[in-house]
Scaffold this active site. Structure first.
Site, short mmCIF file in Angstrom:
data_model
loop_
_atom_site.label_atom_id
_atom_site.label_comp_id
_atom_site.label_asym_id
_atom_site.label_seq_id
_atom_site.Cartn_x
_atom_site.Cartn_y
_atom_site.Cartn_z
N TYR A 1 -49.84 -11.82 26.91
CA TYR A 1 -48.32 -11.68 26.99
C TYR A 1 -47.96 -11.53 28.55
O TYR A 1 -47.33 -12.19 29.00
CB TYR A 1 -47.52 -10.89 25.78
CG TYR A 1 -46.25 -11.38 25.96
CD1 TYR A 1 -45.37 -12.45 24.81
CD2 TYR A 1 -45.41 -10.26 26.24
CE1 TYR A 1 -44.27 -12.69 24.96
CE2 TYR A 1 -43.84 -10.61 26.24
CZ TYR A 1 -43.40 -11.78 25.52
OH TYR A 1 -42.21 -11.92 25.40
N VAL B 1 -35.25 -7.84 21.53
CA VAL B 1 -34.41 -8.41 20.40
C VAL B 1 -35.08 -8.56 19.02
O VAL B 1 -36.21 -8.81 18.91
CB VAL B 1 -34.11 -9.85 20.96
CG1 VAL B 1 -33.15 -10.55 19.86
CG2 VAL B 1 -33.31 -9.97 22.28
#
Ligand SMILES: NC(=O)c1ccc[n+]([C@@H]2O[C@H](COP(=O)([O-])OP(=O)(O)OC[C@H]3O[C@@H](n4cnc5c(N)ncnc54)[C@H](OP(=O)(O)O)[C@@H]3O)[C@@H](O)[C@H]2O)c1
Length: 236
Positions: A159, A192
């Site tokens: 990532y 989030v």
């Protein structure tokens, strides 16, 4: 084909999470929005949820499949003849279960590069001819502070590496397109609460999406080649 009705936006990975909310916010600002998903049925379901108020167009677009990207671009060309806003939102594999030393190169790593880097890259290539037809085009690459070299330490390796590379693509493309009417920026939505971020994340999808919509609606003299969260610069 309905040409030039209003501003036309397309969001990848828009059937859930931050991408879905970006579609909702853009639609509420009067954009025609292509809600895309790799699964055509998911795109339809998501679009139906948003349809009430605005023009919402469901579209199949798998960013990991070159053919799917080309087909989607052809659909947008046929229906509107141009694109004003492209949001490269689709992303996968916050691979906390790996380290750089033991990461599955031929599995997770290749898969993550294909979706998080080559996906947006191919999507930009396919849609640039349509973005060039816009009066004022914006590309937003949804990145992450995890890709910031300034603060990078040990962490989800595939990532982090792919988001750093996406930032590099953002700067490269923005520089190539300087002097055109296309602004290109990378945006971190913050941490989030989505499937990726987990239920314990402190920010809502609405808060995360707002910074992306900010970059999608920059004025003509707005920044290009930048990295932002909530409209404020982040270190690369
Ligand atoms: N959540 C966070 O805390 C956070 C923080 C920083 C950055 N971000 C970035 O924000 C973006 C959105 O993340 P999220 O939190 O909303 O994640 P999410 O809830 O896991 O949603 C990811 C979306 O990407 C789609 N997708 C995955 N592979 C795809 C492909 N090959 N083609 C098209 N769509 C594909 C998924 O579709 P399916 O339903 O088909 O799987 C889904 O719609 C990502 O780029 C992520 O890296 C998130």
């Amino acid at each position: 084909m309905s040409k030039n009705p209003t501003r036309v936006a397309l969001v990848t990975g828009a059937n859930r999470g931050i991408g879905f909310e970006v579609c909702r916010q853009l639609a509420s600002r009067g954009f025609v929005v292509f809600v895309t998903a790799r699964d055509a049925a998911k795109a339809k379901t998501a679009a139906a949820k948003l349809k009430k108020a605005r023009v919402i167009e469901p579209l199949a677009l798998d960013v990991a499949t070159a053919r799917s990207i080309k087909d989607a671009a052809a659909q947008v060309e046929q229906r509107y003849g141009r694109l004003d806003v492209l949001i490269n939102n689709a992303g996968i594999n916050y691979d906390t279960w790996e380290t750089a030393e033991n990461a599955d190169i031929d599995g997770t790593v290749v898969e993550t590069i294909t979706t998080n880097l080559l996906g947006p890259w191919r999507v930009c290539q396919a849609f640039l001819p349509l973005l060039r037809k816009s009066r004022a085009a914006r590309i937003v690459n949804v990145s992450s502070e995890s890709g910031s070299l300034a603060h990078m330490g040990a962490g989800p390796p595939a990532y982090q590496v792919t988001k750093a590379a996406l930032n590099a693509l953002t700067r490269t493309l923005a520089a190539e397109l300087s002097g055109t009417r296309i602004l290109v920026n990378a945006v971190c939505p913050g941490w989030v609460a989505t499937a990726m971020g987990g239920a314990g994340a402190p920010r809502t999808v609405s808060e995360g999406a707002a910074g992306i919509v900010w970059a999608a609606t920059l004025p003509d003299d707005g920044p290009t080649g930048g990295f932002f969260r909530d409209g404020k610069p982040l270190p690369w």
